[in-house]
Design an enzyme around this catalytic site. Structure first.
Site, PDB file in Angstrom:
ATOM      1  N   GLU A  82     -15.433 -10.591  21.511  1.00 14.15           N
ATOM      2  CA  GLU A  82     -16.843 -10.751  21.877  1.00 14.15           C
ATOM      3  C   GLU A  82     -17.050 -11.864  22.909  1.00 14.15           C
ATOM      4  OE1 GLU A  82     -19.416  -9.012  21.289  1.00 14.15           O
ATOM      5  OE2 GLU A  82     -18.728  -7.666  19.711  1.00 14.15           O
ATOM      6  N   GLU A 113       2.179  -9.079   6.396  1.00 11.06           N
ATOM      7  CA  GLU A 113       1.635 -10.419   6.154  1.00 11.06           C
ATOM      8  C   GLU A 113       2.623 -11.331   5.444  1.00 11.06           C
ATOM      9  OE1 GLU A 113      -0.855 -10.899   2.208  1.00 11.06           O
ATOM     10  OE2 GLU A 113      -1.787  -9.388   3.487  1.00 11.06           O
TER      11      GLU A 113
END
Length: 294
Positions: A82, A113
């Site tokens: 953004e 992960e």
């Protein structure tokens, strides 16, 4: 141990979650969500320290890098992508990495992960250096991918910070600055995409927005570095010029084109009644701050 993490505890208020009607479920979620902003408020001093470090990185032409797994990684990428349309940054200035690579954004990559070395590989791929700031995000505060990334960031002299949703988080040991927003038990036990995810999003909003203000990407409360990549944003750009200068829409539109769609330059041109080249020079001298350029 997972059982010691407050984000993994069972919520006493929702033991009968499966017996609630739809409205009761929604009311329970809303009630719990109200606590999130208050939990973030308690960490503002720590968030401020992170923002100061990020601004320093930007001033030295360094970058802000988010690393995380699952929801945490996705939120980091969301905040990063953004920044170019909102603040006119290039796509390298703020970046997000997720365990398992970009394919993990839409589909879980099993086991990614748990591998510390994957984060080191990701950070090496962009030439991480001492000018950069790396922020590790993990609701549990114990994700190996994040720990591995923070370890590597420290080894190259980069600034490091962590965002977790448990106190005394494991990842806090590997970052110079820590934000620990204790969001507590979720209505659905262990589903940290809920309150914990909301808290992380709020903190990331704060970090990126305050840092961009700190390097001149905002004039008053207007996003003057907005990139006009679609029709809506072209109109918004013209409206920003109107708001910043008090000029009519027609005048704003005229200067928007004269300034080659550079909103900052258009504002300076209108207010100082100068040419495009002079406006650019003044902005350069002011390091991008419109107020200083005026």
């Amino acid at each position: 141990m997972l059982e010691n993490l407050s984000t993994e505890h069972r919520n006493e208020k929702t033991m009968n979650l499966d017996e609630m009607n739809i409205k009761e479920v929604l009311q329970s979620m809303n009630e719990e969500d109200r606590t999130v902003a208050l939990a973030v408020e308690k960490e503002i001093e720590h968030i401020e320290k992170v923002v100061r470090v990020v601004i320093q990185s930007f001033e030295e032409e360094g970058r802000l890098i988010y690393i995380g797994a699952g929801t945490s990684g996705r939120l980091g990428i969301l905040d990063a992508v953004e920044c170019p349309p909102t603040f006119g940054t290039d796509d390298k200035m703020v970046q997000g990495f997720i365990a398992g690579g970009l394919k993990a954004f839409t589909k879980a990559v099993e086991g990614a992960e748990d591998r510390e070395e994957l984060a080191e590989e990701d950070l090496k791929s962009i030439g991480l250096n001492e000018k950069d700031t790396v922020i590790g995000i993990a609701a549990s505060g114990r994700t190996p991918y994040v720990i591995g990334g923070l370890k590597y960031a420290n080894s190259v002299g980069a600034s490091t910070a962590s965002i977790s949703c448990n106190k005394n988080a494991e990842i806090s040991k590997y970052a110079k600055l820590n934000v620990e927003v204790e969001t507590g038990a979720e209505i659905l036990t262990g589903s940290t995409r809920l309150k914990a995810g909301t808290a992380q999003k709020l903190v990331l909003n704060m970090i990126s927005t305050a840092s961009m203000i700190g390097v001149g990407k905002v004039y008053k409360n207007l996003m003057v570095d907005v990139q006009s990549t679609n029709e809506k944003l072209v109109e918004r750009s013209k409206r920003i010029i109107v708001e910043a200068t008090g000029a009519s829409y027609e005048v704003a539109a005229e200067y928007y084109e004269k300034a080659e769609r550079n909103v900052k330059a258009a504002i300076v041109m209108v207010l100082l009644q100068c040419e495009y080249g002079e406006a650019l020079e003044k902005l350069k001298e002011a390091k991008g701050f419109v107020k200083k350029a005026l």
